[in-house]
Scaffold this motif. Sequence first.
Motif, PDB file in Angstrom:
ATOM      1  N   UNK A 170      17.381 -48.369   3.517  1.00 40.88           N
ATOM      2  CA  UNK A 170      18.675 -49.160   2.976  1.00 40.88           C
ATOM      3  C   UNK A 170      18.375 -50.637   3.032  1.00 40.88           C
ATOM      4  N   UNK A 171      17.305 -50.886   3.287  1.00 44.57           N
ATOM      5  CA  UNK A 171      16.998 -52.309   3.394  1.00 44.57           C
ATOM      6  C   UNK A 171      16.816 -52.809   1.994  1.00 44.57           C
ATOM      7  N   UNK A 172      17.030 -54.212   1.656  1.00 44.78           N
ATOM      8  CA  UNK A 172      17.087 -54.701   0.157  1.00 44.78           C
ATOM      9  C   UNK A 172      15.569 -54.773  -0.295  1.00 44.78           C
ATOM     10  N   UNK A 173      14.865 -54.733   0.732  1.00 40.88           N
ATOM     11  CA  UNK A 173      13.482 -54.803  -0.048  1.00 40.88           C
ATOM     12  C   UNK A 173      13.101 -53.512  -0.620  1.00 40.88           C
ATOM     13  N   UNK A 227      26.929 -51.212   3.329  1.00 40.99           N
ATOM     14  CA  UNK A 227      27.684 -51.235   2.036  1.00 40.99           C
ATOM     15  C   UNK A 227      28.682 -52.390   1.717  1.00 40.99           C
ATOM     16  N   UNK A 228      29.320 -53.037   2.707  1.00 40.47           N
ATOM     17  CA  UNK A 228      30.230 -54.221   2.462  1.00 40.47           C
ATOM     18  C   UNK A 228      29.386 -55.222   2.089  1.00 40.47           C
ATOM     19  N   UNK A 229      28.262 -55.482   2.636  1.00 43.29           N
ATOM     20  CA  UNK A 229      27.255 -56.581   2.261  1.00 43.29           C
ATOM     21  C   UNK A 229      26.804 -56.385   0.724  1.00 43.29           C
ATOM     22  N   UNK A 230      26.556 -55.431   0.363  1.00 40.75           N
ATOM     23  CA  UNK A 230      25.988 -55.075  -0.807  1.00 40.75           C
ATOM     24  C   UNK A 230      27.025 -55.035  -1.893  1.00 40.75           C
TER      25      UNK A 230
END
Length: 381
Positions: A170-173, A227-230
């Motif tokens: 689930x990390x951005x990378x 999810x709130x950040x994404x």
Amino acid sequence: MQPRFHYIDNLRSLALLLGIVFHAALAYGPYFSNIWFVADPNSHVGFNYFALWSHLFRMPLFFLIAGFCAALLIEKRGSKAFISNRLKRVLVPFMVFLPITFALIFHVITWGEKIAHPLPPLFNVFKVVKNPPISTMHLWFLWNLTQLCLLVWLLSLYKQAYRKVLSIVVRPLFLGIVLPIIIFVAMFNLMVPFPAADKLYPELWSYGLYGSMFLVGAGFYHHHELLAGYLKRINILFLLAVASTIAYFAVLPAALTIEQVIEAANAGGVVKLESINIVALASQTIAIVTWTGVALLAGFKWLNQRNEFSIYMSNASYWLYLIHVPLLMYIQLPMININLPASIKLIISVSITVIIGVASYHLLVRNTLIGVFLNGKRQKN
């Protein structure tokens, strides 16, 4: 007590219900005229784009949601109860409904051969191919889901490794770079658009696509706060999804010819590629990842509400999906003889299918042992 993730239930039912419209649209999109059982001469190119677009994310989203629910079950009930539940709710329905679906589709094809004029081109393939490949048809998702549940169950037995994997995916990378690479490599030798993973033997490419999405969904259960950040990046994700889809449509390979369909059927259902279209594969991969992300985030933002209708449809959608393909065929084959616009035929076929599906669910499934068999005991709200 942990609150219920209503948007997960709503997205699951929408993904399954979208499948009904998707399969109905295949009959009226000229791109699919050589590969679909009930291809209608009254077609419109608009249904090509709808079917191709929804195909990009509908089942990846479903498997992401399935992974989320798998992690939830493991967390709440433990690994042993999880695998027992999934075998009862996924594998057993697959084993029960597969022969029923085979029998119904065989009957509707035999019946349709006598009443539909002109016959869809695929009927000519049936006459030429002596030993057609065995397909799990639209129930392929249950067979693949069973395999993925078994693999995640085995991983969950090693708790430290299980939690570590779910924290990575689930990390951005991973989501922005590693996930697209995995999907791209997994489908490198696959036709574009990608087919259903409908073989009885394990298809490794489907592990790359659906297995990755399954793990991402499980990861988001344990790291739900991300999810709130994404969500703040949903507009960028949407623009990337639209751009990649436009590119995908622009370089989409030509539709399969009857000769290619016959060759694929004789080769066990595998389309042999003369060359790899890297641009088509790359744009397809980006579109899969971005549209699945947009759908998840949109559901997280706008569909996290509970009401009686959504609860009802969430429970009914499983039954509707299991029975909808034979139903559509029984409805769409006779309509080949009727000269109506493709859009009207689509509305009629989808409406009748949903009406029959909901009525049969309400009368024969909801409060019966079949309902318990498919969805478990219904909780009182």
